[in-house]
Write an enzyme that holds these catalytic residues in place. Sequence first.
Site, mmCIF file in Angstrom:
data_model
loop_
_atom_site.group_PDB
_atom_site.id
_atom_site.type_symbol
_atom_site.label_atom_id
_atom_site.label_comp_id
_atom_site.label_asym_id
_atom_site.label_seq_id
_atom_site.Cartn_x
_atom_site.Cartn_y
_atom_site.Cartn_z
ATOM 1 N N ARG A 1 -6.030 -1.381 -0.471
ATOM 2 C CA ARG A 1 -6.209 -0.110 0.233
ATOM 3 C C ARG A 1 -5.975 1.098 -0.675
ATOM 4 O O ARG A 1 -6.458 2.189 -0.377
ATOM 5 C CB ARG A 1 -5.261 -0.034 1.439
ATOM 6 C CG ARG A 1 -5.494 -1.143 2.462
ATOM 7 C CD ARG A 1 -4.688 -0.898 3.731
ATOM 8 N NE ARG A 1 -4.779 -2.021 4.652
ATOM 9 C CZ ARG A 1 -5.796 -2.243 5.484
ATOM 10 N NH1 ARG A 1 -6.823 -1.415 5.480
ATOM 11 N NH2 ARG A 1 -5.783 -3.281 6.307
ATOM 12 N N CYS B 1 9.644 1.185 3.624
ATOM 13 C CA CYS B 1 10.606 0.129 3.947
ATOM 14 C C CYS B 1 12.013 0.693 4.077
ATOM 15 O O CYS B 1 12.910 0.005 4.551
ATOM 16 C CB CYS B 1 10.580 -0.975 2.893
ATOM 17 S SG CYS B 1 11.185 -0.475 1.274
ATOM 18 N N PHE C 1 0.808 -1.218 0.000
ATOM 19 C CA PHE C 1 0.000 0.000 0.000
ATOM 20 C C PHE C 1 0.840 1.267 0.000
ATOM 21 O O PHE C 1 0.348 2.331 -0.366
ATOM 22 C CB PHE C 1 -0.925 0.018 1.227
ATOM 23 C CG PHE C 1 -0.216 0.304 2.530
ATOM 24 C CD1 PHE C 1 0.036 1.610 2.933
ATOM 25 C CD2 PHE C 1 0.202 -0.726 3.353
ATOM 26 C CE1 PHE C 1 0.708 1.873 4.128
ATOM 27 C CE2 PHE C 1 0.860 -0.473 4.547
ATOM 28 C CZ PHE C 1 1.117 0.833 4.934
ATOM 29 N N GLU D 1 8.938 -4.715 13.029
ATOM 30 C CA GLU D 1 8.858 -3.648 12.026
ATOM 31 C C GLU D 1 7.557 -2.894 12.284
ATOM 32 O O GLU D 1 6.480 -3.349 11.892
ATOM 33 C CB GLU D 1 8.889 -4.208 10.606
ATOM 34 C CG GLU D 1 8.911 -3.112 9.552
ATOM 35 C CD GLU D 1 8.791 -3.624 8.127
ATOM 36 O OE1 GLU D 1 9.168 -2.881 7.197
ATOM 37 O OE2 GLU D 1 8.318 -4.755 7.935
ATOM 38 N N SER E 1 5.805 -7.285 3.334
ATOM 39 C CA SER E 1 6.382 -7.705 4.605
ATOM 40 C C SER E 1 7.219 -8.967 4.429
ATOM 41 O O SER E 1 7.038 -9.731 3.468
ATOM 42 C CB SER E 1 5.274 -7.971 5.623
ATOM 43 O OG SER E 1 4.538 -9.133 5.273
ATOM 44 N N LYS F 1 -1.224 -6.542 -9.417
ATOM 45 C CA LYS F 1 -2.185 -6.752 -8.332
ATOM 46 C C LYS F 1 -1.895 -5.717 -7.260
ATOM 47 O O LYS F 1 -1.017 -5.901 -6.435
ATOM 48 C CB LYS F 1 -2.047 -8.175 -7.780
ATOM 49 C CG LYS F 1 -3.353 -8.755 -7.183
ATOM 50 C CD LYS F 1 -3.902 -7.984 -5.997
ATOM 51 C CE LYS F 1 -3.087 -8.201 -4.737
ATOM 52 N NZ LYS F 1 -3.709 -7.490 -3.549
#
Length: 497
Positions: free
Chosen positions: A177, A281, A149, A382, A226, A173
């Site tokens: 959100r 990230c 997202f 995280e 993630s 894909k």
Amino acid sequence: MTVINHFISGVETAGNGTDTKPVYNPATGAVTGELRLANRDDLDSTVAIAKKASETWGDVSLAKRTAVLFKFRELVASHVDELAALITAEHGKVLSDAKGEIGRGLEVIEFACGIPTLLKGEYSDQASTGIDVFSFREPVGVVAGIIPFNFPVMVPLWMAPMAIATGNAFILKPSHRVPSAAMLLAKLFKEAGLPDGVFQVLHGDREVVSGLLTHPDIDAISFVGSTPVAKHINEVGTAHGKRVQALGGAKNHAIILPDADLDNAADHVAAAAFGSAGQRCMAISVAVAVGDAADLLVKKVEERALAIKVKNGTEADADMGPVISPESKAFITKTVTEAEQAGAAMVVDGRDLVVPGHEEGFWVGPTVIDHVQTEMCAYTEEIFGPVLVVVRVEDLDEGIKLINANPYGNGTAIFTSSGAAARKFQRSVDVGMIGINVPLPVPVAYYSFGGWKASLFGDKHIYGPEGVSFYTRGKVITSRWPEANHASGASYNFPSN
């Protein structure tokens, strides 16, 4: 309320799936859209269209492919305001930050426009008597991009232009959100002259992701998200014979030495920790304060955190917007509370932030926690929110040891005025991307992006030269054209020079 459909074979379509998901504005908490989710029939038809398109697109000349990409680049550049508005409405980041991510995406499109020089092979004349050897690269076929997202435009542009330039068809894909920007990108690709089926957008949930990972006609998977999901993507995708690049999570450290310009360090550490509400990230989430630097650094970061304007991202003077969801807010709050209960010192506490006029939004203010220990959840998790934890160490060696003991290896930084310390740091840390007096070491487009350890699954980084390699397969040809009536020289022995 807006209904968001798929983009399949060059047209916007509702598909056959009947399930939907709501789309929220995180700044207000209001439902702003209804996203249609694909079912298995939608997936199968989309992949079939992509496979057919890839068979012809891969044969299109490099000149024509780059002509489409040049046009696409100009269209994206002319729609920056519209794309940024879509990002801010569904993600919450401030408009200037949204425009920044589009700018980094444009850099990758520009790199992909140079694909003719990037796909040049090698040639060896007379490798053996009368025999020449040469190589070239071919597209892998159909690529699926599964994105998070936090960068609804930049991450697709890290993937799709590279895959398309190298001759593949691409199925995107998006995160449920933030689906709307992907639809505009699809329309801009079509306007640029990309043939139908070469770029498609398919919205969905776990069923669609599972289908992409196991479908026999998907040849490669690009993923950013993630670490647990990246690991799953890699395991399932490779088990089904697919090439996979899966970029996972991070816990990025910045070491601040006493000889650093502490005002400069505090400026950049605060910006890297709290920009985009920490939902990057490449965010700096751990400040490793060395020796005498600690107290003054914490004070300076505190001053900067308290000065941050947290508002609706559409407001001109906003520095930071909301987090993405109520679930994210709850997790961030819980993790901060656990650190406080475990003995960490709350320097700046953003857990109870209320933004007037936006009381239903998903708000967490800048948070600074000092004296964090490595066993605390605030360090091990995280957090993916506007939380900076401060860990104190005695010297550079202890800081490097701390970083190398962490399971992640995405990005890191050092702030110092010592070239010797910087060089020791860059050679010693087990991290893929390193900044020296630079807090967000995101490589420019002609390098490649990716970390080490639990931050990357698969052996190829994203975009840049490694992106070209990932989306193509090499062929080596050994060629001989004997003269008529000439002895062949064939032998039953293993061939040699």
